[in-house]
Scaffold this active site. Structure first.
Site, mmCIF file in Angstrom:
data_model
loop_
_atom_site.group_PDB
_atom_site.id
_atom_site.type_symbol
_atom_site.label_atom_id
_atom_site.label_comp_id
_atom_site.label_asym_id
_atom_site.label_seq_id
_atom_site.Cartn_x
_atom_site.Cartn_y
_atom_site.Cartn_z
ATOM 1 N N SER A 121 -61.058 57.282 55.373
ATOM 2 C CA SER A 121 -60.008 56.310 55.672
ATOM 3 C C SER A 121 -58.694 57.009 55.937
ATOM 4 C CB SER A 121 -59.815 55.361 54.484
ATOM 5 O OG SER A 121 -59.160 56.045 53.419
ATOM 6 N N ASP A 122 -57.801 56.331 56.689
ATOM 7 C CA ASP A 122 -56.412 56.763 56.679
ATOM 8 C C ASP A 122 -55.899 56.536 55.263
ATOM 9 O OD1 ASP A 122 -53.921 57.665 57.437
ATOM 10 O OD2 ASP A 122 -53.848 56.453 59.250
ATOM 11 N N TRP A 123 -54.818 57.208 54.913
ATOM 12 C CA TRP A 123 -54.372 57.256 53.524
ATOM 13 C C TRP A 123 -53.910 55.869 53.048
ATOM 14 C CZ3 TRP A 123 -56.779 61.100 54.882
ATOM 15 C CH2 TRP A 123 -56.819 62.315 54.208
#
Length: 779
Positions: A268-270
């Site tokens: 995932s993106d952060w």
């Protein structure tokens, strides 16, 4: 020693020996025994494995200033692996506590500069250099390339993206990925997918038709996946046709894994998404940077059966398949000494090859040796963007002054002193408490200085030519405003005053565009004699620009996106947050990371909470070309100091693959390289609601001497010519006579021929429908 102490020592020895024995008897991770290791893992270890270990910003981290790492299980031989941003090179802290060494990585070129080379090999070299530095500085994984399409010129992260065209984006991205992974470093293409604005990026819903999603937004990633097989892919913040991308099973599994055949690891993106269990079920293997509430949710779901063990095991397996490829797993002995000089040369060469010559009234290459530099950007050069995907604080950026002097030019000194004072005063005005060390969004830039007639006359007397530099910088978490597309009043006044004064004395004016994305040029370019889009070329920018201005390098860059005349000319501009006030932007950003604080009664707002992609497939040149709209400079445009002609165009078909062959000849007086752009037009395109023509391949010649020829070959398959039919849920190539065009831009056809194409169909899954009715543009 009394008997109790002796007994204690015996017990401690037994504990140590038992622990050692258990560790040695447990499965030790190897590439061939991943399934056995997963069986040996506890449930708690599995739940930790799918989460990151936090961001490594603290000085006491192993690699300070990097993005994060993966979970380790020592008893099973699973090491911690380390990742870092960014698109332009390894982002990490240059200094470390109690360490006299410095750790400056190379500041490579920005993405649009790389895409402007139209050179797959250049993309490979940049990726290879970045992959090497990741390895030699001790890490495993670079969180790039960013591959979202440039749907709008104001997107905050356009400096990270390649192009408005999926084929150009996909092939340049594939070259970059192959380069990174040739060094044994993991690449991570992102942000998957339709993450085309920064405003409210954590909550915005991109509503995209199935056709546009398949043909435009997914296509770039599909090309990249099939050509380079990245080890990882990063899912995006936004929602897509309903669910978050990170929690979308049809997107991540049905399309990418089942249809494309990709077997790598999703991350995932952060802090993306809002449901850790849903992300696991969708096939998103790892959530970064990892939160305790995510761990608890995954653990409880696994115990209850809501998260089936076979799903969690599959997530863990894909993570371990990544781990066994990494430098840290293999025990690589890094030395913190990559070949920075070699990489600097790559930056200089690629930076020059990515410069696009837009206008030239005969002044370039520049023969006059005395130059006067105007514009704050001439003295405060922008090497890249802001945010995690932009440039880190590099060891240096070669200034325009240094670059020009190295090429033998004399830079008018009084202006250097004047601008040094002006920029210092502006710095105090803009940042009275000091400039922030890091910013997601670009810091404010100095207002332009205006000059008296006496000052201009002195500069004219001391120079042969004026060079004005204009700058634009972008960053993440916010998009640029519509006003930033146009010149500011000070910039307009500067161009007018300098141009009129120099022309009155029979001298000429050059403008350099040190920009992150297209801006207005149509309203003022008639006042100047040459226009050069330098983009942002990383740490060697000054050298790269001087190489082109002097003629040491003949410009061969081509625009990877359209320069429209006015903001609003593109149909997509109707659905983009171009004029959101700062207060709303700030609230959206905070609510994105703290969803519970958002007002419950707040009504969704167009282009903030949802964005309808009503332009459908007509993005960039596909719109301007198909609807006959004028532009300032078309997609694929770029001048040279020489000229080329195209002869003997032929198309041959074998087993559904069309080989296009054309002879390119340098008909000018100096050596140069040329980009050959292959567009294809389908029959009855208007009736069938297809673009006027589409880029299907390209090639770049070697350096051709005057009079020299090169035969270029490019291939296009029947599948490449297909459009997506939503009713049939299938890719379809209509039978008929197709026109194959050799172009020097989307508006300039140099040669063309036709070929009969047979019908072709491929059924796919009927998924990813928008959850609202879209009023889509049609021809």
């Amino acid at each position: 020693m009394n008997k109790f102490n002796k007994l204690g020592l015996v017990v401690m020895a037994v504990v140590v020996l038992c622990g050692y024995s258990l560790r040695m008897s447990a499965q030790q991770l190897k590439a061939e025994n991943i399934d056995a290791v997963i069986k040996a893992m506890t449930l708690e270890e599995k739940c930790h494995m799918v989460l990151g270990r936090g961001m490594h910003f603290n000085d006491d981290a192993k690699f300070p200033g990097t993005a994060g790492s993966t979970f380790s299980v020592d008893r099973l031989g699973i090491p911690e692996t380390y990742c870092a941003d960014s698109q332009q090179g390894l982002r990490m802290s240059a200094t470390r506590a109690w360490d006299h060494n410095d750790y400056y990585p190379t500041d490579f070129v920005a993405s649009m500069t790389l895409a402007s080379t139209w050179d797959r090999e250049a993309a490979f070299k940049v990726g290879q250099g970045i992959g090497n530095e990741v390895r030699e500085f001790g890490l495993d994984w670079i969180l790039s390339p960013a591959m979202n399409l440039i749907r709008n010129p104001l997107c905050g992260r356009n400096h990270e993206y390649y192009s408005e065209d999926p084929y150009l984006s996909g092939t340049i991205g594939a070259g970059y990925v192959r380069g990174v992974q040739s060094e044994g470093t993991a690449a991570c293409p992102k942000h998957f997918v339709a993450n085309n604005q920064e405003t409210n990026r954590n909550n915005n819903i991109s509503q995209v038709s199935q056709r546009a999603l398949r043909e435009i937004y997914l296509k770039a990633f599909e090309i990249m996946v099939k050509e380079s097989d990245p080890w990882t892919i990063m899912t995006s913040y936004n929602k897509l046709n309903g669910p978050y991308a990170v929690q979308n099973y049809d997107l991540l599994t049905t399309i990418v894994r089942d249809e494309w055949g990709w077997k790598g690891m999703y991350v995932s993106d952060w802090n993306a998404g809002d449901d850790a269990v849903a992300a696991m079920l969708a096939g998103n293997d790892m959530l970064q940077p990892g939160q305790d509430k995510q761990y608890q949710a995954i653990l409880e779901a696994a115990k209850s059966g809501k998260l089936p063990m076979e799903v969690l095991d599959a997530n863990v397996k894909r993570i371990l398949e990544y781990v066994v490829k990494t430098h840290n797993f293999k025990g690589y002995k890094y030395n913190n000494e990559p070949d920075l000089k070699k990489h600097a040369q790559v930056v200089r060469e690629v930076g020059a090859d990515g410069i696009v010559l837009l206008k030239n009234s005969g002044i370039l290459p520049l023969t006059g040796k005395r130059v006067a530099l105007f514009g704050c950007t001439s003295y405060d050069w922008i090497s890249g963007g802001s945010g995690f995907g932009g440039t880190s604080v590099g060891h240096y950026t070669v200034s325009l002054i240094e670059g020009l002097r190295s090429a033998g030019y004399e830079v008018y000194k009084p202006l250097i002193a004047t601008y040094t004072q002006h920029l210092a005063a502006e710095e105090k005005r803009l940042f009275p408490n000091g400039r922030p060390p890091f910013s997601l969004m670009p810091p404010a830039r100095a207002d332009e200085k205006l000059f008296t007639a006496e000052e201009l006359n002195a500069a004219i007397a001391g120079s042969d030519v004026a060079i004005i530099s204009l700058g634009r910088k972008s960053g993440e978490a916010a998009d640029r405003s519509e006003s930033d597309f146009y010149l500011k009043d000070g910039e307009k006044q500067l161009i007018k005053a300098v141009s009129e004064a120099y022309h009155a004395k029979g001298k000429q004016v050059i403008v350099l565009l040190d920009i992150c994305s297209p801006i207005d040029v149509a309203s003022w370019q008639d006042q100047i004699d040459a226009l050069v889009c330098t983009w942002q070329g990383g740490q060697e920018s000054g050298f790269s620009v001087a190489d082109v201005l002097s003629g040491k390098v003949n410009p061969s860059g081509k625009l990877p996106m359209t320069f429209q005349i006015n903001y609003g000319d593109a149909y997509a501009d109707k659905n983009f947050p171009a004029n959101v006030d700062d207060k709303t932007l700030g609230a959206m950003f905070m609510w994105g990371y703290n969803k519970d604080k958002a007002p419950k009664d707040r009504q969704p707002q167009k282009d903030i909470d949802f964005t309808n992609y009503e332009e459908d497939i007509y993005v960039g040149y596909r719109y301007f070309d198909s609807f006959g709209k004028p532009v300032a400079y078309p997609f694929g445009f770029g001048l040279s100091y020489t000229t080329f002609e195209y002869n003997n165009l032929e198309v041959e078909e074998e087993n559904g693959v069309y080989t296009v062959e054309v002879e390119v000849k340098n008909t000018g007086k100096c050596a140069g390289r040329n980009v050959v752009e292959l567009f294809v037009a389908a029959p009855n395109s208007k009736k069938l609601n297809k673009p006027e023509k589409e880029l299907r391949n390209y090639a770049k010649t070697r350096l051709l001497q005057p009079g020299e020829k090169e035969t270029v070959k490019m291939k296009v398959s029947m599948e490449d010519l297909a459009s997506f039919n939503e009713k049939a849920s299938a890719w379809k190539t209509d039978a008929g006579v197709y026109t194959f065009m050799i172009c020097s831009s989307a508006n300039d056809v140099e040669a063309k021929t036709t070929a009969k194409v047979k019908a072709w169909t491929k059924k796919v899954n009927n998924v990813m429908k928008p959850n609202v009715k879209l009023n889509l543009l049609r021809r």
